[in-house]
Write a protein that holds these residues in place. Structure first.
Motif, PDB file in Angstrom:
ATOM      1  N   ALA A  28       0.828  -1.210   0.000  1.00 47.88           N
ATOM      2  CA  ALA A  28       0.000   0.000   0.000  1.00 47.88           C
ATOM      3  C   ALA A  28       0.859   1.255   0.000  1.00 47.88           C
ATOM      4  N   LEU A  29       1.950   1.238   0.765  1.00 50.56           N
ATOM      5  CA  LEU A  29       2.840   2.407   0.797  1.00 50.56           C
ATOM      6  C   LEU A  29       3.552   2.572  -0.544  1.00 50.56           C
ATOM      7  N   LYS A  34       3.736   5.538  -5.685  1.00 46.00           N
ATOM      8  CA  LYS A  34       3.675   5.472  -7.155  1.00 46.00           C
ATOM      9  C   LYS A  34       2.542   6.364  -7.660  1.00 46.00           C
ATOM     10  N   ALA A  35       1.396   6.296  -6.979  1.00 47.59           N
ATOM     11  CA  ALA A  35       0.267   7.146  -7.369  1.00 47.59           C
ATOM     12  C   ALA A  35       0.637   8.619  -7.251  1.00 47.59           C
ATOM     13  N   LEU A  36       1.397   8.962  -6.213  1.00 48.93           N
ATOM     14  CA  LEU A  36       1.812  10.357  -6.034  1.00 48.93           C
ATOM     15  C   LEU A  36       2.775  10.788  -7.131  1.00 48.93           C
ATOM     16  N   SER A  37       3.788   9.983  -7.388  1.00 47.57           N
ATOM     17  CA  SER A  37       4.804  10.367  -8.371  1.00 47.57           C
ATOM     18  C   SER A  37       4.220  10.491  -9.771  1.00 47.57           C
ATOM     19  N   GLU A  38       3.183   9.701 -10.051  1.00 49.98           N
ATOM     20  CA  GLU A  38       2.559   9.722 -11.376  1.00 49.98           C
ATOM     21  C   GLU A  38       1.241  10.496 -11.372  1.00 49.98           C
ATOM     22  N   ASP A  97      -4.081   2.864   7.297  1.00 54.73           N
ATOM     23  CA  ASP A  97      -4.906   4.078   7.249  1.00 54.73           C
ATOM     24  C   ASP A  97      -4.092   5.272   6.754  1.00 54.73           C
ATOM     25  N   LEU A  98      -2.830   5.341   7.169  1.00 49.91           N
ATOM     26  CA  LEU A  98      -1.972   6.453   6.754  1.00 49.91           C
ATOM     27  C   LEU A  98      -1.645   6.363   5.263  1.00 49.91           C
ATOM     28  N   CYS A  99      -1.511   5.140   4.737  1.00 49.36           N
ATOM     29  CA  CYS A  99      -1.344   4.972   3.286  1.00 49.36           C
ATOM     30  C   CYS A  99      -2.593   5.453   2.550  1.00 49.36           C
ATOM     31  N   MET A 124      12.363   8.555   1.982  1.00 47.26           N
ATOM     32  CA  MET A 124      11.662   8.294   3.246  1.00 47.26           C
ATOM     33  C   MET A 124      10.823   7.033   3.153  1.00 47.26           C
ATOM     34  N   SER A 125      10.079   6.943   2.088  1.00 48.28           N
ATOM     35  CA  SER A 125       9.180   5.805   1.904  1.00 48.28           C
ATOM     36  C   SER A 125       9.949   4.497   1.849  1.00 48.28           C
ATOM     37  N   ALA A 126      11.096   4.493   1.171  1.00 49.46           N
ATOM     38  CA  ALA A 126      11.905   3.274   1.050  1.00 49.46           C
ATOM     39  C   ALA A 126      12.412   2.823   2.422  1.00 49.46           C
ATOM     40  N   ILE A 127      12.842   3.778   3.241  1.00 51.19           N
ATOM     41  CA  ILE A 127      13.319   3.439   4.583  1.00 51.19           C
ATOM     42  C   ILE A 127      12.169   2.851   5.408  1.00 51.19           C
ATOM     43  N   VAL A 128      11.003   3.479   5.306  1.00 55.33           N
ATOM     44  CA  VAL A 128       9.855   3.026   6.097  1.00 55.33           C
ATOM     45  C   VAL A 128       9.368   1.654   5.614  1.00 55.33           C
ATOM     46  N   GLN A 129       9.451   1.399   4.319  1.00 50.25           N
ATOM     47  CA  GLN A 129       9.100   0.066   3.820  1.00 50.25           C
ATOM     48  C   GLN A 129      10.020  -0.988   4.421  1.00 50.25           C
ATOM     49  N   THR A 130      11.316  -0.672   4.481  1.00 47.47           N
ATOM     50  CA  THR A 130      12.269  -1.592   5.101  1.00 47.47           C
ATOM     51  C   THR A 130      11.942  -1.785   6.573  1.00 47.47           C
ATOM     52  N   MET A 131      11.603  -0.683   7.256  1.00 47.29           N
ATOM     53  CA  MET A 131      11.232  -0.766   8.670  1.00 47.29           C
ATOM     54  C   MET A 131      10.010  -1.661   8.867  1.00 47.29           C
ATOM     55  N   THR A 132       9.052  -1.533   7.972  1.00 49.20           N
ATOM     56  CA  THR A 132       7.833  -2.347   8.075  1.00 49.20           C
ATOM     57  C   THR A 132       8.162  -3.826   7.968  1.00 49.20           C
ATOM     58  N   TYR A 133       8.971  -4.166   6.972  1.00 47.39           N
ATOM     59  CA  TYR A 133       9.365  -5.562   6.780  1.00 47.39           C
ATOM     60  C   TYR A 133      10.144  -6.073   7.982  1.00 47.39           C
ATOM     61  N   GLU A 134      11.132  -5.286   8.416  1.00 44.07           N
ATOM     62  CA  GLU A 134      12.001  -5.739   9.502  1.00 44.07           C
ATOM     63  C   GLU A 134      11.266  -5.799  10.838  1.00 44.07           C
ATOM     64  N   SER A 135      10.279  -4.940  11.016  1.00 41.55           N
ATOM     65  CA  SER A 135       9.526  -4.976  12.269  1.00 41.55           C
ATOM     66  C   SER A 135       8.764  -6.292  12.398  1.00 41.55           C
ATOM     67  N   ILE A 136       8.182  -6.752  11.297  1.00 38.68           N
ATOM     68  CA  ILE A 136       7.468  -8.023  11.326  1.00 38.68           C
ATOM     69  C   ILE A 136       8.436  -9.187  11.489  1.00 38.68           C
ATOM     70  N   GLN A 137       9.579  -9.114  10.804  1.00 35.39           N
ATOM     71  CA  GLN A 137      10.588 -10.163  10.959  1.00 35.39           C
ATOM     72  C   GLN A 137      11.100 -10.232  12.391  1.00 35.39           C
ATOM     73  N   SER A 138      11.248  -9.071  13.013  1.00 33.95           N
ATOM     74  CA  SER A 138      11.727  -9.058  14.402  1.00 33.95           C
ATOM     75  C   SER A 138      10.729  -9.769  15.311  1.00 33.95           C
ATOM     76  N   PHE A 139       9.430  -9.630  15.001  1.00 34.75           N
ATOM     77  CA  PHE A 139       8.414 -10.320  15.792  1.00 34.75           C
ATOM     78  C   PHE A 139       8.457 -11.823  15.563  1.00 34.75           C
ATOM     79  N   VAL A 140       8.478 -12.214  14.311  1.00 39.24           N
ATOM     80  CA  VAL A 140       8.459 -13.640  13.976  1.00 39.24           C
ATOM     81  C   VAL A 140       9.699 -14.337  14.536  1.00 39.24           C
ATOM     82  N   GLN A 141      10.854 -13.648  14.446  1.00 36.36           N
ATOM     83  CA  GLN A 141      12.113 -14.237  14.904  1.00 36.36           C
ATOM     84  C   GLN A 141      12.393 -13.942  16.382  1.00 36.36           C
TER      85      GLN A 141
END
Length: 219
Positions: A28-29, A34-38, A97-99, A124-141
């Motif tokens: 979604a982010l 992408k919707a914003l840039s285009e 919701d923020l997306c 900013m968005s790229a960093i936050v996407q990485t944070m989103t992925y890593e936050s879930i991985q931190s939970f699972v692991q």
């Protein structure tokens, strides 16, 4: 009472739901940017309409976690694992919701050309996407080190947000006709920053799960 094997299976399903929510937020982010840039209003509208899927996933987490508590009566770390899942699902739903809010701002642009090339917002968005992925991985692991990484990543996001706000303010002062769109872009930056804050909240939940102590990673 369920057996331990059934309980562990329930926890695995809970993890899978959170991973699915994380993937949803990540996409979604990415799509809202992408919707914003285009200045793609149709894509923005699609992101808005699909938000109900994330809401359903949060509901599924709540239902499953509540069932596990009722049938297994978990204690100590098992209970913290489920309570953390509730909090993480809530944070992910808010990130979605923020997306949606970003997509609504794209709709407000109504296809008008952007007043400046997008450079720092995608960073900013790229960093936050990485944070989103890593936050879930931190939970699972149950990876506390990865959870604490959220704080350092969030500092980068905050710095970029401040820089973007400063540049947009300069554009407003330079030409009053820039004020409307610059304000919209500033809101986008704030929404991305808030998504990052929710990712650090997930990191806090992971530390709580592992150590039974909740730190403040959003300082």
């Amino acid at each position: 009472m369920t057996t331990r094997k059934e309980f562990d299976h329930g926890l695995e399903l809970l993890h899978n739901l959170l991973v699915e929510m994380g993937h949803f937020v990540d996409k979604a982010l990415e799509q809202s940017m992408k919707a914003l840039s285009e200045t793609d209003t149709q894509l923005a509208q699609r992101i808005i309409s699909e938000d109900t899927k994330l809401n359903q996933l949060e509901h599924d987490v709540t239902e499953l976690g509540s069932k596990l508590i009722a049938t297994q009566q978990p204690v100590a770390k098992d209970l913290r694992r489920i309570l953390s899942a509730f909090k993480i699902a809530s944070d992910l739903e808010r990130m979605g919701d923020l997306c949606v809010n970003i997509s609504k701002l794209v709709v407000r642009l109504d296809g008008q050309p952007l007043i400046k090339p997008l450079i720092d917002l995608p960073r900013m968005s790229a960093i936050v996407q990485t944070m989103t992925y890593e936050s879930i991985q931190s939970f699972v692991q149950e990876n506390v080190d990865l959870a604490y990484k959220m704080a350092a990543d969030d500092d980068q996001v905050d710095a970029l947000c401040a820089q973007i706000s400063h540049e947009l303010l300069a554009l407003m002062m330079e030409n009053p006709r820039n004020i409307s769109q610059a304000s919209i872009l500033n809101f986008v930056a704030r929404h991305i920053e808030r998504i990052g804050d929710h990712a650090t909240n997930i990191g806090e939940s992971v530390v709580y799960l592992v150590t039974n102590s909740r730190p403040d990673l959003n300082r």
